[in-house]
Write an enzyme that holds these catalytic residues in place. Structure first.
Site, short mmCIF file in Angstrom:
data_model
loop_
_atom_site.label_atom_id
_atom_site.label_comp_id
_atom_site.label_asym_id
_atom_site.label_seq_id
_atom_site.Cartn_x
_atom_site.Cartn_y
_atom_site.Cartn_z
N ALA A 53 -4.75 2.74 -0.96
CA ALA A 53 -4.59 1.89 -2.14
C ALA A 53 -4.86 0.49 -2.08
O ALA A 53 -5.73 0.12 -3.08
CB ALA A 53 -2.90 1.66 -2.52
N ASP A 54 -4.80 -0.17 -0.96
CA ASP A 54 -5.37 -1.63 -0.96
C ASP A 54 -6.92 -1.65 -1.17
O ASP A 54 -7.71 -2.45 -1.58
CB ASP A 54 -5.11 -2.21 0.57
N ARG A 55 -7.54 -0.63 -0.37
CA ARG A 55 -9.06 -0.45 -0.06
C ARG A 55 -9.65 0.02 -1.49
O ARG A 55 -10.76 -0.54 -1.99
CB ARG A 55 -9.51 0.07 1.01
N ASP A 57 0.82 -1.16 -0.02
CA ASP A 57 -0.19 0.17 -0.07
C ASP A 57 1.02 1.29 -0.13
O ASP A 57 0.83 2.22 -0.95
CB ASP A 57 -1.04 0.04 1.28
#
Length: 303
Positions: free
Chosen positions: A174-176, A145
């Site tokens: 970024a991940d979500r 992330d």
């Protein structure tokens, strides 16, 4: 494994084999599981690394891991062993989709590339969510992330706004954000497979996906050829776009449209500002947005 007979929700009847770990992939499948999909989470013998991140009441049951893996069934398979790989393929044969978030090269080494999985289930959607597009210059590079926030420009936006050093958003942005895109793409591909009888491999690269997310706001004048100005959305980059300091704490305020501004000027006893060249219209305020935020910050500090 028996079917999830009690599953409810709009995605009941959709079965997903979840080979993901940490945040991005598990968030995608958690979202789908919350909507009723039957998600089968596969973990290695040591478990998902996020299990070790506290707080936790019991070993291996960290808070974030619990949030990200709710509404899933769980199984342990050592995919590096022939028996584990064979069991994974048997599960894949009965699933609508398989999702992973390691590098494609790692899946190929396990004998679980798209061609291997499609051989047992031609209708399956095989979705990989990983760092960089396979046709781009950074293909195959590892990503997390923080690294993707930096590469996509998120960290530099903080510096542009504050005039200070670059920094990461204090959420797994970024991940979500990319995890949600992965969930949407998976549903679209499953719909296509059900209409045509043909599965496919789908690629969701973090860098390209989050860069589009950032550029949607900040490409600005560079959207045009020839350009109509520089990049950056001035409202989002205004220094005082943050909770305002008041005499007794901070307050989140957004004064946005003409009606809002007229009411604000009345409340502060400055009705004459309704017709000012800087504040009198939405277009004027957009052109002087930094000054607008600074003015509100100055007023708020006295109240």
């Amino acid at each position: 494994m028996s079917g999830a007979a009690t599953a409810t929700g709009p995605l009941a009847g959709l079965r997903i084999l979840d080979l993901t770990a940490v945040v991005m992939g598990p968030y995608a499948t958690q979202t789908l599981g919350d909507l009723g999909a039957d998600v089968i989470k596969v973990e290695p013998p040591g478990g998902d690394n996020l299990r070790a991140v506290g707080p936790m009441r019991h070993p291996g049951m960290g808070a974030m891991a619990l949030h990200l893996n709710r509404n899933k069934r769980s199984i342990v398979l050592d995919l590096k062993q022939p028996e584990g790989r064979a069991a994974c393929l048997r599960l894949a044969a009965g699933c609508d989709a398989l999702i992973y978030n390691t590098r494609p090269q790692a899946m190929a080494r396990l004998g679980l590339a798209y061609e291997d999985v499609a051989a047992v289930n031609p209708r399956i959607v095989y979705l990989g969510a990983f760092g960089y597009g396979e046709e781009g210059p950074y293909a195959g590079q590892p990503a997390y992330d923080d690294l993707i926030q930096g590469a996509s420009g998120v960290a530099s936006l903080f510096a542009q706004q504050s005039g200070g050093a670059p920094r990461y958003a204090p959420v797994t942005l970024a991940d979500r954000a990319v995890g949600l895109q992965a969930a949407i793409a998976l549903l679209a591909a499953v719909l296509h497979a059900r209409q045509t009888g043909q599965g496919q491999a789908v690629e969701i690269p973090m860098f390209e996906a989050l860069t589009q997310f950032v550029m949607g706001d900040h490409l600005g004048g560079a959207s045009f050829d020839p350009p109509l100005g520089g990049t950056g959305y001035a409202r989002l980059l205004a220094e005082h776009r943050r909770p305002y300091a008041t005499a007794d704490g901070h307050l989140s305020v957004l004064i946005y449209n003409d009606k809002h501004w007229r009411a604000f000027f009345e409340l502060i006893g400055r009705p004459e500002l309704r017709d000012s060249p800087k504040f009198g219209s939405h277009t004027a305020r957009a052109a002087h947005i930094a000054e607008c935020y600074a003015f509100v910050a100055e007023v708020m500090a006295t109240r």
